[in-house]
Write a protein that holds these residues in place. Structure first.
Motif, PDB file in Angstrom:
ATOM      1  N   PRO A  83       0.822  -1.218   0.000  1.00  0.00           N
ATOM      2  CA  PRO A  83       0.000   0.000   0.000  1.00  0.00           C
ATOM      3  C   PRO A  83       0.848   1.256   0.000  1.00  0.00           C
ATOM      4  O   PRO A  83       1.963   1.277   0.529  1.00  0.00           O
ATOM      5  CB  PRO A  83      -0.805  -0.133   1.299  1.00  0.00           C
ATOM      6  CG  PRO A  83       0.082  -0.946   2.193  1.00  0.00           C
ATOM      7  CD  PRO A  83       0.816  -1.904   1.300  1.00  0.00           C
ATOM      8  N   SER A  84       0.307   2.309  -0.580  1.00  0.00           N
ATOM      9  CA  SER A  84       0.982   3.604  -0.553  1.00  0.00           C
ATOM     10  C   SER A  84       0.718   4.272   0.799  1.00  0.00           C
ATOM     11  O   SER A  84      -0.367   4.122   1.360  1.00  0.00           O
ATOM     12  CB  SER A  84       0.461   4.513  -1.667  1.00  0.00           C
ATOM     13  OG  SER A  84       0.683   3.920  -2.934  1.00  0.00           O
ATOM     14  N   PRO A  85       1.709   4.995   1.335  1.00  0.00           N
ATOM     15  CA  PRO A  85       1.491   5.662   2.623  1.00  0.00           C
ATOM     16  C   PRO A  85       0.479   6.793   2.478  1.00  0.00           C
ATOM     17  O   PRO A  85       0.616   7.639   1.598  1.00  0.00           O
ATOM     18  CB  PRO A  85       2.882   6.196   2.989  1.00  0.00           C
ATOM     19  CG  PRO A  85       3.610   6.294   1.687  1.00  0.00           C
ATOM     20  CD  PRO A  85       3.074   5.200   0.821  1.00  0.00           C
ATOM     21  N   PRO A  86      -0.552   6.818   3.320  1.00  0.00           N
ATOM     22  CA  PRO A  86      -1.542   7.904   3.251  1.00  0.00           C
ATOM     23  C   PRO A  86      -0.953   9.216   3.757  1.00  0.00           C
ATOM     24  O   PRO A  86       0.107   9.238   4.386  1.00  0.00           O
ATOM     25  CB  PRO A  86      -2.667   7.393   4.165  1.00  0.00           C
ATOM     26  CG  PRO A  86      -1.984   6.470   5.116  1.00  0.00           C
ATOM     27  CD  PRO A  86      -0.862   5.823   4.341  1.00  0.00           C
ATOM     28  N   GLN A  87      -1.660  10.297   3.510  1.00  0.00           N
ATOM     29  CA  GLN A  87      -1.163  11.624   3.883  1.00  0.00           C
ATOM     30  C   GLN A  87      -1.812  12.164   5.154  1.00  0.00           C
ATOM     31  O   GLN A  87      -1.438  13.228   5.639  1.00  0.00           O
ATOM     32  CB  GLN A  87      -1.441  12.609   2.730  1.00  0.00           C
ATOM     33  CG  GLN A  87      -0.830  12.195   1.402  1.00  0.00           C
ATOM     34  CD  GLN A  87       0.682  12.092   1.475  1.00  0.00           C
ATOM     35  OE1 GLN A  87       1.344  12.962   2.039  1.00  0.00           O
ATOM     36  NE2 GLN A  87       1.235  11.036   0.906  1.00  0.00           N
ATOM     37  N   ASP A  88      -2.789  11.439   5.705  1.00  0.00           N
ATOM     38  CA  ASP A  88      -3.563  11.975   6.827  1.00  0.00           C
ATOM     39  C   ASP A  88      -3.252  11.265   8.145  1.00  0.00           C
ATOM     40  O   ASP A  88      -4.114  11.109   9.000  1.00  0.00           O
ATOM     41  CB  ASP A  88      -5.063  11.856   6.533  1.00  0.00           C
ATOM     42  CG  ASP A  88      -5.495  10.412   6.314  1.00  0.00           C
ATOM     43  OD1 ASP A  88      -4.619   9.546   6.053  1.00  0.00           O
ATOM     44  OD2 ASP A  88      -6.701  10.136   6.409  1.00  0.00           O
ATOM     45  N   VAL A  89      -2.015  10.839   8.340  1.00  0.00           N
ATOM     46  CA  VAL A  89      -1.661  10.036   9.511  1.00  0.00           C
ATOM     47  C   VAL A  89      -1.308  10.933  10.698  1.00  0.00           C
ATOM     48  O   VAL A  89      -0.540  11.889  10.565  1.00  0.00           O
ATOM     49  CB  VAL A  89      -0.475   9.100   9.195  1.00  0.00           C
ATOM     50  CG1 VAL A  89      -0.138   8.238  10.412  1.00  0.00           C
ATOM     51  CG2 VAL A  89      -0.819   8.213   8.004  1.00  0.00           C
ATOM     52  N   THR A  90      -1.857  10.601  11.858  1.00  0.00           N
ATOM     53  CA  THR A  90      -1.552  11.328  13.092  1.00  0.00           C
ATOM     54  C   THR A  90      -1.382  10.301  14.221  1.00  0.00           C
ATOM     55  O   THR A  90      -1.528   9.100  14.003  1.00  0.00           O
ATOM     56  CB  THR A  90      -2.686  12.289  13.488  1.00  0.00           C
ATOM     57  OG1 THR A  90      -3.838  11.519  13.883  1.00  0.00           O
ATOM     58  CG2 THR A  90      -3.065  13.195  12.342  1.00  0.00           C
ATOM     59  N   PHE A  91      -1.083  10.788  15.398  1.00  0.00           N
ATOM     60  CA  PHE A  91      -1.119   9.938  16.584  1.00  0.00           C
ATOM     61  C   PHE A  91      -2.560   9.889  17.086  1.00  0.00           C
ATOM     62  O   PHE A  91      -3.329  10.830  16.866  1.00  0.00           O
ATOM     63  CB  PHE A  91      -0.203  10.498  17.681  1.00  0.00           C
ATOM     64  CG  PHE A  91       1.256  10.458  17.314  1.00  0.00           C
ATOM     65  CD1 PHE A  91       1.990   9.292  17.434  1.00  0.00           C
ATOM     66  CD2 PHE A  91       1.895  11.592  16.830  1.00  0.00           C
ATOM     67  CE1 PHE A  91       3.328   9.245  17.087  1.00  0.00           C
ATOM     68  CE2 PHE A  91       3.233  11.564  16.480  1.00  0.00           C
ATOM     69  CZ  PHE A  91       3.949  10.379  16.608  1.00  0.00           C
TER      70      PHE A  91
END
Length: 271
Positions: free
Chosen positions: A54-62
């Motif tokens: 999978p491609s890394p998403p752009q909306d990642v947070t803790f």
């Protein structure tokens, strides 16, 4: 001035300079080749991937997770106690601090193929907000079916050493006899995204930092982005979950789960 002699000296100097530059280029090329070999030696030479990376998403947070007090969820808990299904009425118990709920089925439920979505949906229909959970694995000699919560379609994992697990169904003689459940209210800071490594880098970190380098072939069954918390203290509140790549590796006896911190690249252990 002897122009012929001076000309010869210039020619010799230029030849020496050319030789020096050629030598420098040769040595630099050799150094680069050595670096390439060193870098390649760190990558998994023999591996097989059974899934699409999978491609890394752009909306990642803790994530921040706060355990729900079941004594305050009157409607949801009462529904579980009064609904009559193929398992009969459930006997519901809530521990002293309200954070853990157990249910015992009046009639044990015959379990089919747990990987079947209909079977999972049937089980999750018997717990509090079951639609917020997804199947993970069978544990402890297949006497337990483990489910975890999801956040925006991404699984959320809690340390196995934590006494309060998210959702465990108890199995005896191929029948589900009840469950143990905790529920987390999950939230994130939508304005504070973090940069993460991609799936291929996560696999390389896994090879570099574990005994998997001893495998003749690294057989990747699946990889997905998830969230993990490795804190053992069940009294911790809130719990902080970090983004991590969940990698399932085929082994001779089955599969093994690994979690790679998607920010630092470190191997996280939840066992």
């Amino acid at each position: 001035m002897n122009w012929s002699r001076t000309k010869s000296i210039f020619i010799i100097c230029f030849l020496l300079l050319d030789v020096f530059l050629v030598f420098e280029m040769y040595m630099r090329q050799q150094d680069e080749n050595v670096e390439d070999i060193a870098d390649q030696s760190r990558l998994p030479k023999n591996y097989k991937i059974d899934t699409v990376l999978p491609s890394p998403p752009q909306d990642v947070t803790f994530l921040r997770g706060t355990r729900v007090d079941f004594t305050q969820q009157n409607v949801g808990v009462e529904n579980l106690s009064h609904v009559v299904s193929d398992t009969g009425k459930q006997k519901i118990n809530i521990d002293a601090n309200g954070l853990q709920m157990t249910g015992t089925f009046a009639k044990p439920l015959t379990i089919g193929d747990i990987k079947n979505e209909d079977v999972q949906k049937d089980l999750l229909g018997k717990v509090y907000l079951g639609e917020d959970y997804t199947y993970w694995q069978s544990g402890e000699g297949k006497g337990i079916l483990k489910f975890v919560q999801v956040y925006h379609s991404r699984p959320v994992y809690l340390s196995m050493r934590n006494k309060m697990q998210m959702l465990d169904f108890k199995v005896k003689n191929k029948h589900v006899i009840g469950f143990s459940q905790s529920y987390l209210k999950l939230s994130s800071n939508k304005h504070s995204h973090v940069d993460i490594i991609n799936a291929e880098q996560a696999i390389n970190y896994l090879v570099d930092r574990t005994d998997l380098v001893g495998y003749s072939i690294l057989h990747i069954k699946s990889i997905e982005l998830s969230y993990v918390n490795t804190v053992v203290d069940e009294n911790s509140d809130p719990l902080i979950f970090v983004p991590a790549w969940h990698i399932v590796v085929r082994t001779g006896s089955g599969t093994s789960d690994y979690f790679i911190n998607a920010v630092s690249g470190s191997v996280q252990s939840i066992n």
